[in-house]
Design a protein around this motif. Structure first.
Motif, mmCIF file in Angstrom:
data_model
loop_
_atom_site.group_PDB
_atom_site.id
_atom_site.type_symbol
_atom_site.label_atom_id
_atom_site.label_comp_id
_atom_site.label_asym_id
_atom_site.label_seq_id
_atom_site.Cartn_x
_atom_site.Cartn_y
_atom_site.Cartn_z
ATOM 1 N N PHE A 141 0.839 -1.194 0.000
ATOM 2 C CA PHE A 141 0.000 0.000 0.000
ATOM 3 C C PHE A 141 0.879 1.251 0.000
ATOM 4 C CE2 PHE A 141 1.167 -0.290 4.394
ATOM 5 C CZ PHE A 141 1.157 1.017 4.865
ATOM 6 N N ILE A 142 0.265 2.359 -0.392
ATOM 7 C CA ILE A 142 0.847 3.672 -0.200
ATOM 8 C C ILE A 142 -0.231 4.576 0.363
ATOM 9 C CG2 ILE A 142 2.479 3.397 -2.114
ATOM 10 C CD1 ILE A 142 0.670 5.339 -3.697
ATOM 11 N N LEU A 143 0.189 5.648 1.013
ATOM 12 C CA LEU A 143 -0.744 6.650 1.515
ATOM 13 C C LEU A 143 -0.925 7.731 0.461
ATOM 14 C CD1 LEU A 143 0.301 7.223 5.237
ATOM 15 C CD2 LEU A 143 -1.863 6.319 4.412
ATOM 16 N N LYS A 144 -2.158 8.049 0.133
ATOM 17 C CA LYS A 144 -2.429 9.090 -0.850
ATOM 18 C C LYS A 144 -3.744 9.776 -0.503
ATOM 19 C CE LYS A 144 -2.695 10.040 -5.799
ATOM 20 N NZ LYS A 144 -2.658 9.473 -7.161
ATOM 21 N N ASP A 145 -3.679 11.094 -0.304
ATOM 22 C CA ASP A 145 -4.871 11.900 -0.018
ATOM 23 C C ASP A 145 -5.655 11.352 1.167
ATOM 24 O OD1 ASP A 145 -4.231 13.480 -2.217
ATOM 25 O OD2 ASP A 145 -5.395 12.212 -3.584
ATOM 26 N N GLY A 146 -4.938 10.946 2.212
ATOM 27 C CA GLY A 146 -5.595 10.481 3.420
ATOM 28 C C GLY A 146 -6.201 9.097 3.320
ATOM 29 N N LYS A 147 -5.903 8.380 2.257
ATOM 30 C CA LYS A 147 -6.433 7.035 2.088
ATOM 31 C C LYS A 147 -5.300 6.065 1.790
ATOM 32 C CE LYS A 147 -11.061 8.247 0.426
ATOM 33 N NZ LYS A 147 -12.073 8.025 -0.644
ATOM 34 N N ILE A 148 -5.597 4.807 2.077
ATOM 35 C CA ILE A 148 -4.670 3.736 1.726
ATOM 36 C C ILE A 148 -4.981 3.269 0.314
ATOM 37 C CG2 ILE A 148 -4.080 1.332 2.183
ATOM 38 C CD1 ILE A 148 -2.866 3.123 4.193
ATOM 39 N N GLN A 149 -3.981 3.243 -0.553
ATOM 40 C CA GLN A 149 -4.134 2.608 -1.863
ATOM 41 C C GLN A 149 -3.446 1.251 -1.793
ATOM 42 O OE1 GLN A 149 -2.786 5.116 -5.107
ATOM 43 N NE2 GLN A 149 -4.894 5.719 -5.501
ATOM 44 N N SER A 150 -4.218 0.197 -1.906
ATOM 45 C CA SER A 150 -3.674 -1.150 -1.752
ATOM 46 C C SER A 150 -3.609 -1.852 -3.103
ATOM 47 C CB SER A 150 -4.555 -1.967 -0.796
ATOM 48 O OG SER A 150 -5.857 -2.099 -1.313
ATOM 49 N N PHE A 151 -2.635 -2.707 -3.266
ATOM 50 C CA PHE A 151 -2.476 -3.455 -4.513
ATOM 51 C C PHE A 151 -1.545 -4.638 -4.282
ATOM 52 C CE2 PHE A 151 0.575 -0.069 -4.290
ATOM 53 C CZ PHE A 151 1.769 -0.602 -4.724
ATOM 54 N N LEU A 152 -1.494 -5.515 -5.256
ATOM 55 C CA LEU A 152 -0.664 -6.710 -5.195
ATOM 56 C C LEU A 152 0.400 -6.668 -6.279
ATOM 57 C CD1 LEU A 152 -3.498 -9.388 -4.850
ATOM 58 C CD2 LEU A 152 -2.142 -8.402 -3.003
ATOM 59 N N VAL A 153 1.491 -7.355 -6.032
ATOM 60 C CA VAL A 153 2.506 -7.545 -7.068
ATOM 61 C C VAL A 153 1.936 -8.517 -8.101
ATOM 62 C CG1 VAL A 153 4.829 -8.407 -7.542
ATOM 63 C CG2 VAL A 153 4.370 -7.124 -5.451
ATOM 64 N N GLU A 154 2.172 -8.238 -9.368
ATOM 65 C CA GLU A 154 1.629 -9.071 -10.431
ATOM 66 C C GLU A 154 2.463 -10.337 -10.565
ATOM 67 O OE1 GLU A 154 0.058 -8.576 -15.044
ATOM 68 O OE2 GLU A 154 0.951 -6.881 -13.961
ATOM 69 N N THR A 155 1.826 -11.470 -10.341
ATOM 70 C CA THR A 155 2.509 -12.764 -10.410
ATOM 71 C C THR A 155 1.725 -13.704 -11.327
ATOM 72 O OG1 THR A 155 1.316 -13.620 -8.472
ATOM 73 C CG2 THR A 155 3.430 -12.524 -8.086
ATOM 74 N N ASP A 156 2.378 -14.805 -11.679
ATOM 75 C CA ASP A 156 1.722 -15.828 -12.484
ATOM 76 C C ASP A 156 2.294 -17.187 -12.087
ATOM 77 O OD1 ASP A 156 0.062 -17.031 -14.298
ATOM 78 O OD2 ASP A 156 0.642 -15.772 -15.981
ATOM 79 N N ASP A 157 1.705 -18.257 -12.612
ATOM 80 C CA ASP A 157 2.086 -19.610 -12.236
ATOM 81 C C ASP A 157 2.461 -20.425 -13.466
ATOM 82 O OD1 ASP A 157 1.252 -18.933 -9.641
ATOM 83 O OD2 ASP A 157 -0.808 -19.523 -10.100
ATOM 84 N N ARG A 158 3.354 -21.378 -13.255
ATOM 85 C CA ARG A 158 3.703 -22.338 -14.298
ATOM 86 C C ARG A 158 3.941 -23.706 -13.647
ATOM 87 N NH1 ARG A 158 2.441 -18.917 -17.271
ATOM 88 N NH2 ARG A 158 3.496 -18.070 -19.119
ATOM 89 N N ILE A 159 3.644 -24.742 -14.397
ATOM 90 C CA ILE A 159 4.003 -26.104 -13.988
ATOM 91 C C ILE A 159 5.045 -26.611 -14.975
ATOM 92 C CG2 ILE A 159 3.208 -28.476 -13.710
ATOM 93 C CD1 ILE A 159 0.533 -27.408 -12.835
ATOM 94 N N LYS A 160 6.186 -27.001 -14.458
ATOM 95 C CA LYS A 160 7.291 -27.474 -15.287
ATOM 96 C C LYS A 160 7.587 -28.940 -14.959
ATOM 97 C CE LYS A 160 8.618 -23.523 -17.269
ATOM 98 N NZ LYS A 160 8.753 -23.332 -18.716
ATOM 99 N N SER A 161 8.181 -29.623 -15.899
ATOM 100 C CA SER A 161 8.585 -31.009 -15.658
ATOM 101 C C SER A 161 10.066 -31.168 -15.968
ATOM 102 C CB SER A 161 7.772 -31.974 -16.528
ATOM 103 O OG SER A 161 8.008 -31.737 -17.891
ATOM 104 N N ALA A 162 10.709 -32.076 -15.244
ATOM 105 C CA ALA A 162 12.113 -32.388 -15.519
ATOM 106 C C ALA A 162 12.222 -33.128 -16.848
ATOM 107 C CB ALA A 162 12.697 -33.227 -14.393
#
Length: 504
Positions: A141-162
Motif C-alpha cells: 500500500f501507499i498513503l495518498k490523499d488520506g487514504k490507503i491505496q492497496s495493490f498486489l505484485v503481479e505474479t503468475d504460475d507455471r508447472i514445469k517437468s524435468a
C-alpha cells in the motif's frame, strides 16, 4: 548514514523462493531481498581484486546496508500491508480497523458499540470480535490523499517437468510448480552507508547495470533486472530521538535470545535499544517464518534462520524514547542484508482518523498511474479469471505461431550465441520503431552486422524477409509482434542449445 535510492525493473519473469525446495509447495517472494544486491556487489568487488579492508566495509562489517526492493506505485516505494489491519467480511466494505485500537473507549464510541445507560442487553455489543473480521496479510500500500491505496505484485504460475535427456521427453513423476514475478514491474530499494565514499564505490557497480538472479535462469525465467537511479532522489529526513509506542516492521527482523538461538519473541530492549521498553504482546501482531539464504559461491543454502516478517506491528506497554542512532542503524541481526528497519508511530497506525470508522482504503485503479504494477485487490474472482484467461490465450497463440514458424523455416545456420544476442536485444525494446532500429538498421542493427557483428549479412537478410512475410501473414498488432519475436528467439536459443547437446 548516507543514503542512495535505486529502482530496478524486472525484464524477465523472476522466481525468488522463500525457503529451500521441499516436497511441499514452495512459496515465492513478492519482493527482491537486499541480499541479492549485496551479492551482486560482492561478486564484482571480488572479481576486480579490491583490497580486503574495503570489501570488509562494504560487505561484512555493517558499514553498508542493502535494503529490500518493494514494488513501486508511480515513483513511490510501497509498504507491506500491516498485520494489524482487519476488515469486516462484507463485499461492499471499504473500512479497515487497527487491531491494537479495538476495545478502546474511542474505538467503541466510533463504532457505536458502547451501551446506553440502563440498557442491559447492549453489553454484548462491546465485544469487538462479535463481528466477523478478517486479517489483511497480503499486498502492499501507499498513503495518498488520506487514504490507503492497496495493490498486489503481479505474479503468475507455471508447472514445469524435468527432462529426460536419454528419452528426449519429460521424466515421469517429476513436475514442479513455480510462481513468479511477471516482467515489466518496477521495484525500489535504498542503500545506506556510514560514509559517502562507500556509496561512491557501490553506485558505479549497480547504476545502469543489468543483473541476472533467481531460479531457472536457463529456462523461461531469465531473472533479468535492470537497475537505475531515479531522477527524483530525495534525501532522507534528519533523524532525532523519538518517543514511540507503535513500531512497524518495514523489513524482516531477526533476533537472538540470551542463549544465542534465533527467537520470534525479542525483548523490548532488543527492539528499541531502551532497557525500559516492554512489549504488549496482547496488542501486537507478528508473523514469523524460517529462511535459508542461498550462497552461490558454495552452491548451497546457509543455515536456517527464524525471522519476523515485514508488516509485523509491535505495541509497547507505554511510550519510550528511542535514540536516533537505533533508528538509523536498525535493530537485530543481518543488517547488511536489509534486515532491522523500523518505522516508529506511523500515521497509518496511530492517527485517530485511521483508528476509527473513518479509516478507508481504495485499490489502485488507473493503469497509467501505476504503470501496470498493481493488481486490483477488489476485483471479483470472475474479473480476475477472465483477465488471466485472455492473457493465457494470447501467450498460447504466440507460442503456437512461433512453433509453426520454426517448422516452416527450419533450424538455420545461426548459432545459439547469435540467437542469444538477438533475444537479449529484442526483449528490451518497447515499440516497433525501437525494434526496427535495434535489429535491422543498416548501420547499427544487430541483425545487419552492426552491434557486435554477431550476424552474417545473408542470415540477416533472410530473417528480415521472413519477418516481413510472417507479420503480413499473421497480422499482429504492435504489442503482439514484439512478443512474438521474444518468444521465437528464445525458443530458437533453447533449440540450438539442445541440438548442440545432442551432437556432443
Amino acid at each position: 548514514m548516507f543514503k542512495q535510492a535505486f529502482t530496478c525493473k524486472v525484464q524477465e519473469p523472476l522466481i525468488l523462493f522463500k525457503k529451500a525446495k521441499t516436497e511441499q509447495t514452495t512459496e515465492a517472494l513478492d519482493y527482491i531481498p537486499g541480499s541479492v544486491f549485496r551479492g551482486a556487489v560482492a561478486a564484482k568487488l571480488f572479481a576486480e581484486g579490491i583490497e580486503t579492508s574495503l570489501i570488509d566495509d562494504i560487505i561484512f562489517n555493517g558499514s553498508v546496508q542493502f535494503g529490500d526492493a518493494h514494488i513501486c506505485l508511480g515513483e513511490q516505494r510501497a509498504l507491506q500491508m500491516p498485520f494489524s489491519y482487519y476488515q469486516e467480511v462484507k463485499k461492499d466494505n471499504d473500512k479497515l480497523e487497527v487491531f491494537h485500537s479495538m476495545g478502546s473507549v474511542d474505538w467503541l464510541k466510533s463504532m457505536g458499540l458502547l451501551p446506553e445507560e440502563g440498557d442491559k442487553e447492549e453489553g454484548e455489543k462491546i465485544n469487538p470480535w462479535a463481528r466477523k473480521l478478517k486479517q489483511k496479510r497480503d499486498g502492499y500500500f501507499i498513503l495518498k490523499d488520506g487514504k490507503i491505496q492497496s495493490f498486489l505484485v503481479e505474479t503468475d504460475d507455471r508447472i514445469k517437468s524435468a527432462r529426460s535427456v536419454e528419452n528426449r521427453a519429460s521424466k515421469n513423476g517429476l513436475m514442479y510448480f513455480y510462481r513468479f514475478i511477471e516482467a515489466g514491474q518496477t521495484f525500489g530499494f535504498e542503500i545506506r552507508a556510514k560514509s559517502e565514499g562507500l556509496l561512491e564505490e557501490i553506485i558505479p557497480i549497480l547504476k545502469d547495470q543489468e543483473l541476472y538472479f533467481g531460479k531457472s535462469k536457463q529456462a523461461e525465467f531469465g531473472g533479468s533486472v535492470s537497475i537505475n537511479i531515479p531522477e527524483t532522489n530525495k534525501p532522507g529526513p534528519h533523524l532525532v530521538d523519538k518517543v514511540a509506542q507503535v513500531l512497524y516492521a518495514d523489513s524482516n527482523l531477526c533476533f537472538l535470545n540470551k542463549w544465542g538461538e534465533f527467537t520470534s519473541a525479542p525483548t523490548g530492549e532488543q527492539l528499541t535499544g531502551n532497557p525500559h521498553a516492554e512489549i504488549d504482546w496482547s496488542k501486537s501482531q507478528i508473523r514469523f517464518r524460517t529462511y535459508s539464504p542461498y550462497n552461490s559461491y558454495r552452491q548451497a543454502y546457509d543455515f536456517e534462520r527464524l525471522i519476523i516478517e515485514k508488516g509485523s506491528v509491535f505495541v509497547l506497554k507505554k511510550p519510550v524514547t528511542i535514540s536516533a542512532e537505533t533508528i538509523e542503524n536498525g535493530v537485530g541481526c543481518f543488517l547488511t542484508e536489509g534486515f532491522g528497519r523500523l518505522i516508529l508511530n506511523p500515521e497509518f497506525l496511530t492517527k485517530p482518523v485511521y483508528l476509527h470508522k473513518t479509516f478507508e482504503f481504495e485499490q489502485a485503479t488507473d493503469s497509467s498511474e501505476n504503470e501496470g504494477n498493481a493488481i486490483n485487490t477488489q476485483d471479483s474472482a470472475l474479473d480476475f479469471l477472465e483477465r488471466k484467461y485472455a492473457k493465457l490465450q494470447m501467450e498460447t497463440e504466440l507460442y503456437k505461431k512461433a512453433g509453426e514458424f520454426m517448422k516452416s523455416h527450419g533450424l538455420d545456420s545461426i548459432s545459439a550465441s547469435q540467437w542469444g544476442a538477438f533475444y537479449q536485444a529484442v526483449r528490451k525494446v518497447q515499440t516497433e520503431a525501437e525494434f526496427n532500429i535495434t535489429l535491422f538498421d543498416e548501420n547499427t542493427g544487430i541483425c545487419t552486422g552492426g552491434v557486435n557483428n554477431s550476424w552474417r549479412k545473408k542470415n540477416a537478410e533472410k530473417l528480415l524477409q521472413d519477418k516481413k512475410e510472417a507479420l503480413q501473414k499473421e497480422n499482429f498488432n504492435e504489442a503482439n509482434r514484439i512478443d512474438f519475436f521474444r518468444i521465437y528467439s528464445k525458443r530458437m536459443l533453447s533449440e540450438k542449445r539442445r541440438q548442440k547437446h545432442d551432437e556432443v
